[in-house]
Motif scaffolding. Structure first.
Motif, PDB file in Angstrom:
ATOM      1  N   LEU A   1      40.697  18.358 -18.387  1.00 24.15           N
ATOM      2  CA  LEU A   1      39.282  19.273 -18.149  1.00 24.15           C
ATOM      3  C   LEU A   1      38.559  18.952 -19.733  1.00 24.15           C
ATOM      4  CD1 LEU A   1      40.896  22.409 -16.924  1.00 24.15           C
ATOM      5  CD2 LEU A   1      39.954  20.056 -15.448  1.00 24.15           C
ATOM      6  N   ARG A   2      37.241  19.508 -19.496  1.00 21.30           N
ATOM      7  CA  ARG A   2      36.467  19.021 -20.551  1.00 21.30           C
ATOM      8  C   ARG A   2      35.573  20.226 -20.705  1.00 21.30           C
ATOM      9  NH1 ARG A   2      32.282  14.100 -21.318  1.00 21.30           N
ATOM     10  NH2 ARG A   2      31.484  14.643 -23.382  1.00 21.30           N
ATOM     11  N   ASN A   3      35.269  20.611 -22.141  1.00 22.54           N
ATOM     12  CA  ASN A   3      34.168  21.804 -22.126  1.00 22.54           C
ATOM     13  C   ASN A   3      33.106  21.637 -21.026  1.00 22.54           C
ATOM     14  OD1 ASN A   3      31.548  22.805 -23.011  1.00 22.54           O
ATOM     15  ND2 ASN A   3      32.393  22.901 -25.108  1.00 22.54           N
ATOM     16  N   PRO A   4      32.972  22.614 -20.211  1.00 26.97           N
ATOM     17  CA  PRO A   4      32.046  22.504 -18.998  1.00 26.97           C
ATOM     18  C   PRO A   4      30.691  22.259 -19.306  1.00 26.97           C
ATOM     19  CG  PRO A   4      32.830  24.780 -19.341  1.00 26.97           C
ATOM     20  CD  PRO A   4      33.618  23.806 -20.337  1.00 26.97           C
ATOM     21  N   VAL A   5      30.161  22.789 -20.517  1.00 28.33           N
ATOM     22  CA  VAL A   5      28.851  22.361 -20.568  1.00 28.33           C
ATOM     23  C   VAL A   5      28.759  21.036 -21.025  1.00 28.33           C
ATOM     24  CG1 VAL A   5      26.736  22.979 -22.081  1.00 28.33           C
ATOM     25  CG2 VAL A   5      28.203  24.711 -21.476  1.00 28.33           C
ATOM     26  N   ASP A   6      29.385  20.582 -21.768  1.00 27.75           N
ATOM     27  CA  ASP A   6      29.454  18.923 -22.219  1.00 27.75           C
ATOM     28  C   ASP A   6      29.618  18.036 -20.983  1.00 27.75           C
ATOM     29  OD1 ASP A   6      28.809  19.751 -24.764  1.00 27.75           O
ATOM     30  OD2 ASP A   6      30.694  19.266 -25.663  1.00 27.75           O
TER      31      ASP A   6
ATOM     32  N   LEU B   1      19.841  18.391 -24.530  1.00 29.20           N
ATOM     33  CA  LEU B   1      20.246  19.770 -24.028  1.00 29.20           C
ATOM     34  C   LEU B   1      19.629  20.905 -25.113  1.00 29.20           C
ATOM     35  CD1 LEU B   1      21.750  21.292 -21.554  1.00 29.20           C
ATOM     36  CD2 LEU B   1      23.742  20.907 -22.882  1.00 29.20           C
ATOM     37  N   GLY B   2      18.720  21.407 -24.762  1.00 34.12           N
ATOM     38  CA  GLY B   2      18.015  22.443 -25.851  1.00 34.12           C
ATOM     39  C   GLY B   2      18.990  23.682 -26.176  1.00 34.12           C
ATOM     40  N   THR B   3      18.467  24.381 -27.053  1.00 32.18           N
ATOM     41  CA  THR B   3      19.598  25.477 -27.454  1.00 32.18           C
ATOM     42  C   THR B   3      19.735  26.756 -26.408  1.00 32.18           C
ATOM     43  OG1 THR B   3      19.049  25.099 -29.993  1.00 32.18           O
ATOM     44  CG2 THR B   3      19.841  27.601 -29.105  1.00 32.18           C
ATOM     45  N   GLU B   4      18.168  26.850 -25.884  1.00 30.79           N
ATOM     46  CA  GLU B   4      18.024  27.938 -24.950  1.00 30.79           C
ATOM     47  C   GLU B   4      18.950  27.648 -23.698  1.00 30.79           C
ATOM     48  OE1 GLU B   4      14.878  30.166 -22.199  1.00 30.79           O
ATOM     49  OE2 GLU B   4      14.130  29.041 -23.951  1.00 30.79           O
ATOM     50  N   LEU B   5      18.755  26.335 -23.237  1.00 32.74           N
ATOM     51  CA  LEU B   5      19.545  26.166 -21.790  1.00 32.74           C
ATOM     52  C   LEU B   5      20.919  25.938 -22.316  1.00 32.74           C
ATOM     53  CD1 LEU B   5      19.620  24.949 -19.074  1.00 32.74           C
ATOM     54  CD2 LEU B   5      19.218  22.439 -19.969  1.00 32.74           C
TER      55      LEU B   5
ATOM     56  N   SER C   1      22.694  26.567 -32.880  1.00 36.22           N
ATOM     57  CA  SER C   1      21.235  27.070 -33.192  1.00 36.22           C
ATOM     58  C   SER C   1      20.473  25.867 -33.397  1.00 36.22           C
ATOM     59  CB  SER C   1      21.442  27.779 -34.562  1.00 36.22           C
ATOM     60  OG  SER C   1      22.099  26.795 -35.520  1.00 36.22           O
ATOM     61  N   SER C   2      21.027  24.630 -32.872  1.00 39.22           N
ATOM     62  CA  SER C   2      20.086  23.401 -32.757  1.00 39.22           C
ATOM     63  C   SER C   2      20.367  22.798 -31.585  1.00 39.22           C
ATOM     64  CB  SER C   2      20.600  22.376 -34.158  1.00 39.22           C
ATOM     65  OG  SER C   2      22.018  22.036 -33.748  1.00 39.22           O
ATOM     66  N   VAL C   3      19.466  21.800 -31.385  1.00 40.78           N
ATOM     67  CA  VAL C   3      19.317  21.126 -30.066  1.00 40.78           C
ATOM     68  C   VAL C   3      20.523  20.057 -30.097  1.00 40.78           C
ATOM     69  CG1 VAL C   3      18.081  19.445 -28.756  1.00 40.78           C
ATOM     70  CG2 VAL C   3      16.840  21.228 -30.051  1.00 40.78           C
ATOM     71  N   ARG C   4      21.028  20.337 -28.690  1.00 40.56           N
ATOM     72  CA  ARG C   4      22.104  19.485 -28.537  1.00 40.56           C
ATOM     73  C   ARG C   4      21.751  18.180 -28.104  1.00 40.56           C
ATOM     74  NH1 ARG C   4      27.376  20.873 -28.663  1.00 40.56           N
ATOM     75  NH2 ARG C   4      29.030  19.889 -27.856  1.00 40.56           N
ATOM     76  N   GLY C   5      21.997  17.068 -28.777  1.00 43.23           N
ATOM     77  CA  GLY C   5      21.523  15.712 -28.044  1.00 43.23           C
ATOM     78  C   GLY C   5      22.634  15.025 -27.319  1.00 43.23           C
ATOM     79  N   PRO C   6      22.223  13.764 -26.684  1.00 41.65           N
ATOM     80  CA  PRO C   6      22.839  13.255 -25.895  1.00 41.65           C
ATOM     81  C   PRO C   6      24.320  12.557 -26.579  1.00 41.65           C
ATOM     82  CG  PRO C   6      21.278  11.950 -26.351  1.00 41.65           C
ATOM     83  CD  PRO C   6      21.013  13.178 -26.735  1.00 41.65           C
ATOM     84  N   HIS C   7      24.432  12.395 -27.828  1.00 36.58           N
ATOM     85  CA  HIS C   7      25.562  11.605 -28.377  1.00 36.58           C
ATOM     86  C   HIS C   7      26.760  12.794 -28.489  1.00 36.58           C
ATOM     87  CE1 HIS C   7      23.803   7.848 -28.419  1.00 36.58           C
ATOM     88  NE2 HIS C   7      22.378   8.515 -29.171  1.00 36.58           N
ATOM     89  N   GLN C   8      26.094  14.255 -28.891  1.00 36.37           N
ATOM     90  CA  GLN C   8      27.166  15.216 -28.807  1.00 36.37           C
ATOM     91  C   GLN C   8      28.039  15.049 -27.571  1.00 36.37           C
ATOM     92  OE1 GLN C   8      23.675  17.563 -30.976  1.00 36.37           O
ATOM     93  NE2 GLN C   8      25.452  18.180 -31.930  1.00 36.37           N
ATOM     94  N   ALA C   9      27.415  15.135 -26.534  1.00 41.03           N
ATOM     95  CA  ALA C   9      28.124  15.304 -25.099  1.00 41.03           C
ATOM     96  C   ALA C   9      28.371  14.018 -24.466  1.00 41.03           C
ATOM     97  CB  ALA C   9      27.250  16.419 -24.531  1.00 41.03           C
ATOM     98  N   ALA C  10      28.560  12.996 -25.269  1.00 39.05           N
ATOM     99  CA  ALA C  10      28.958  11.829 -24.751  1.00 39.05           C
ATOM    100  C   ALA C  10      30.037  11.665 -23.780  1.00 39.05           C
ATOM    101  CB  ALA C  10      29.114  10.809 -25.726  1.00 39.05           C
TER     102      ALA C  10
END
Length: 285
Positions: free
Chosen positions: A95-100, A241-245, A276-285
């Protein structure tokens, strides 16, 4: 062989390095797994047991036989079908962090041209609850379906986040669960599997070229075809994946993650950390 001869199944989750786990296990000559995901108990059950059995060609009777189909974890009815056909099978869930996981799954389908760029349509719980991407991370309720049918000792639950930290330890944990010789060291697969930073043909152009796919397929290894593909392939630009979402998704998954953490006796608070910052694609690869 018979269907009941299958020793283990990797049931998911999707986008959680289960292909890495499969390829690592396949380096052991005492383990046999067919290469493709069969999805028999989820999407292809109407093909029948004869078709399923035909997908397995183990070299001899001494090998441990398994398969991997990530759709088994979140497809209703899959657990019951597995129980009827292979009542003593061992089950592995990674299993993986469900958001990522949801974001990575979205990026994969976006790369294929199957979904659009409006990320909220697919990942915002206000609009997308009940859909593929968010449902894929409801691990506790999915595992509970299996635990209602199988003894707890027949299931091994792992975390994707442990793979980069110590891949050999993760692999050894699985090997012990399967009863394989613990002293046999296997070099885990080093290359990243299904890396979404690899240049691909854009979704729009992919749709235009789709009718030509059956014609070109036999020539994919041809140097000329490979050269042409490299000329039009580009690294895909994903919507961040922006902070609010991200925080909405955290709130959506928080109850599930809490129950899963209690079940696993693991601290999963890292899954629920606001950013507190925008989560970009490489952070959730």
């Amino acid at each position: 062989m018979q269907v009941a001869d299958i020793d283990f199944i990797i049931i998911g989750a999707a986008k959680s390095a289960t292909t890495w786990l499969q390829q690592s296990l396949q380096q052991d000559h005492s383990v046999y797994m067919p290469g493709p995901e069969l999805h028999y108990f989820s999407r292809s059950y109407d093909k029948g047991d004869a078709w399923y059995q035909s997908q397995f060609t183990p070299p001899d009777d001494q090998v441990l036989i398994g398969e991997k189909s990530n759709s088994y974890l979140d497809t209703p009815g899959a657990a019951e079908r597995i129980k009827r056909s292979i009542p003593n099978v061992k089950l592995i869930a990674q299993l993986r962090n469900p958001v990522d996981r949801a974001y990575s799954d979205y990026c994969m389908l976006f790369r294929r041209g199957d979904v659009g760029r409006d990320i909220r349509q697919y990942l915002d719980p206000r609009y997308a609850a009940g859909g593929r991407f968010l449902n894929g991370g409801l691990y506790y309720r999915q595992l509970q379906v299996y635990l209602d049918l199988f003894p707890a000792e027949c299931m091994q639950v792992l975390l994707y986040e442990d793979v980069p930290a110590d891949p050999q330890r993760q692999l050894d944990t699985v090997r012990r669960f399967l009863g394989l010789e613990s002293e046999l060291r296997i070099t885990p697969v080093s290359n990243k599997v299904k890396d979404k930073t690899v240049p691909v043909i854009s979704p729009g152009l992919r749709r235009v070229l789709h009718p030509l796919k059956p014609i070109v397929a036999p020539f994919r290894s041809n140097p000329v075809v490979k050269g042409l593909r490299s000329m039009i392939a580009r690294e895909t630009k994903y919507t961040p994946l922006g902070t609010e979402l991200y925080e909405r998704m955290i709130d959506f998954y928080a109850p599930e993650a809490e129950m899963l953490g209690k079940f696993m006796r693991r601290d999963l608070s890292g899954w629920l950390t606001n950013v507190s910052s925008v989560r970009g694609p490489h952070q959730a690869a």
